[in-house]
Design a protein around this motif. Sequence first.
Motif, PDB file in Angstrom:
ATOM      1  N   HIS A  33      18.126  11.606  -3.300  1.00 32.97           N
ATOM      2  CA  HIS A  33      16.867  10.861  -3.414  1.00 32.97           C
ATOM      3  C   HIS A  33      16.803  10.151  -4.752  1.00 32.97           C
TER       4      HIS A  33
ATOM      5  N   ARG B 145      11.341   7.303  -6.436  1.00 35.87           N
ATOM      6  CA  ARG B 145      10.134   6.741  -5.824  1.00 35.87           C
ATOM      7  C   ARG B 145       9.058   7.810  -5.640  1.00 35.87           C
TER       8      ARG B 145
ATOM      9  N   SER C 159       9.639  10.744  -3.152  1.00 33.35           N
ATOM     10  CA  SER C 159      11.052  10.880  -2.788  1.00 33.35           C
ATOM     11  C   SER C 159      11.510  12.332  -2.860  1.00 33.35           C
TER      12      SER C 159
ATOM     13  N   THR D 252      15.201   6.493  -0.269  1.00 36.03           N
ATOM     14  CA  THR D 252      15.068   5.384  -1.209  1.00 36.03           C
ATOM     15  C   THR D 252      14.452   4.187  -0.503  1.00 36.03           C
ATOM     16  N   ALA D 253      13.743   3.372  -1.267  1.00 37.45           N
ATOM     17  CA  ALA D 253      13.251   2.095  -0.752  1.00 37.45           C
ATOM     18  C   ALA D 253      14.003   0.944  -1.389  1.00 37.45           C
TER      19      ALA D 253
ATOM     20  N   ASP E 101       6.413   1.432  -1.180  1.00 35.78           N
ATOM     21  CA  ASP E 101       7.325   1.712  -0.077  1.00 35.78           C
ATOM     22  C   ASP E 101       8.253   2.885  -0.391  1.00 35.78           C
ATOM     23  N   ASN E 102       8.781   3.453   0.667  1.00 40.09           N
ATOM     24  CA  ASN E 102       9.907   4.368   0.560  1.00 40.09           C
ATOM     25  C   ASN E 102      10.718   4.224   1.840  1.00 40.09           C
TER      26      ASN E 102
ATOM     27  N   PRO F  92       8.377   4.962 -10.978  1.00 37.37           N
ATOM     28  CA  PRO F  92       8.070   4.494  -9.614  1.00 37.37           C
ATOM     29  C   PRO F  92       6.984   3.430  -9.546  1.00 37.37           C
TER      30      PRO F  92
ATOM     31  N   ASP G   4      17.700   1.571  -6.920  1.00 36.17           N
ATOM     32  CA  ASP G   4      18.601   2.647  -6.499  1.00 36.17           C
ATOM     33  C   ASP G   4      20.058   2.340  -6.836  1.00 36.17           C
TER      34      ASP G   4
END
Length: 546
Positions: free
Chosen positions: A40, A43, A46, A92-93, A100-101, A214, A252
């Motif tokens: 992860h 975020r 996450s 992850t987004a 978002d994710n 985040p 990411d």
Amino acid sequence: MEAGFSRMNDLTVLQASQGLAMYIEQNVTDAKTRGVVVGHDHRHNSDSFARLTAAAFLQRGFKVWYYKDLVHTPLVPYTIKKLNAAGGVMITASHNPKDDNGYKVYWENACQIIPPHDEGIAASILQHLEPWGWDYDLVDSSDLCVDPRDQGVIDAYFEEVAALSSYSEDNANSKVKFVYTAMHGVGTPFAERAFEAFKLQPFIPVKEQVTPDPDFPTVAFPNPEEGKGSLSLAIQEADKNDATLILANDPDADRLAIAEKQKNGEWKVFTGNQIGTVLGAASYEKAIASGKTPGQLAMVASTVSSKFLERMGQVEGFKFEESLTGFKWIGNMAKQLEKENYDVVFSFEEAIGFTVGDIVKDKDGVSALAFFSEWAVQLYDKRGLTVYDYLEQLYQKYGYFVSDNSYFICHDKSLIQTIFHRIRFGDQPERSEESSFGYVLSYPKAIGGYKVVSVRDLTIGFDSTTPDHQPTLPVSSSSEMITFRLENSTVFTIRTSGTEPKIKYYSELRGDSEEQSKRDLAKVVESIGVDLMEYKKNGLEKKKED
């Protein structure tokens, strides 16, 4: 991330994980003992999403290779490869907005899932909606849960990264300055270690953006592909330190953006296609220098990406293949080429995603960052060239590639169907019992004044260049996608978006000069809007991509 069955939340993550666990258990040999990888990023939520994902597998008796600390996305597929795991999930987004994710699934081949597994997993999720439990702390207490860091996996990853380096002594002695931004993501420690693996001098960090956050406080969108706006702090840092190159990972760290200060003082933010051109050419040069022959080598790019590598392959003699859009297709295409005994040295997509070598079959902004930086040192110190100079040399040798990508807004799905129906079958469609499509095909014979030399339609399954007129790429009727090639070396694809009310097009022309190429492509682009989309008549809103 919101409440609701169509949103990312604890319940939907748990349900997805339960369905995935059952599907892998039923379809992968020795799945439970081989285990699954879970990672992860930073975020919002996450960590809890990753814990729930791992818990679902642990409750089914799976070994779980669980990264307790933050990782960059490519480490999940790498860990699957290294530990021979049965699959994996990365929470992850990527470069999406802060609210978002996302949930990225990998199969046992360390590639993102493609059909039929995506459909099979979706069906399995629907069969296992009742929660098995909500044990967020199971990863801390279960003997089946092991952190891959304790198995030396990250060390092994960077040993493979280091193996991409060919000029470590030159790197250590170079005075070329790089500025780096993680875009408030997880990339900084991994980028630092990649530089160390290549023995490059440390980069200059954008301090405001190197720590995971985040909320992404300094950028409107955490996407380095947005250009100078997202790189403004990096440009300030570079100017302050007299640095000429900027490296940027997305949050990411699976994508890479690059900017270079030009001789006139202006900053050039390279497009994904331009970076792919440079990295692809560099990969080819280094492979040949190591003793490989062109016939042994292969490269892959998505169908909407630049055709530069295709042209280079025609000239130099290496294998080039294109795939559908997205690294789930690119990675699986690379695996197929490896089965055919090709050495796939590079793959890319225009959305700043790059794979150098065979460390992972997914985009990796960290290994690409180090590889590029070493090549930049060679250009600056050994050839007296900037990166832009090198790009110009490539265009002079293989042709100038200019592109124009844009899109039209259309909220009416039936209108979109009407537009594409007309493109395929003409203004007055003629029914035909002999045609498998129900009508006689009537694609345009010319676009922008240039003759159409081939058409590939991946929605209905037609390719004018193959003996049986069947495409070699996968066909899907769920979205629109047509590619035209014209006599003036233009290639363009029009397709619908799966997530937005857009009709996108990606166009590129190869010519003898940049100026003439731009003029010729402009004629085609105008015709796409006026003649194919009939955007004024259909009330479409035309946008220009940044």
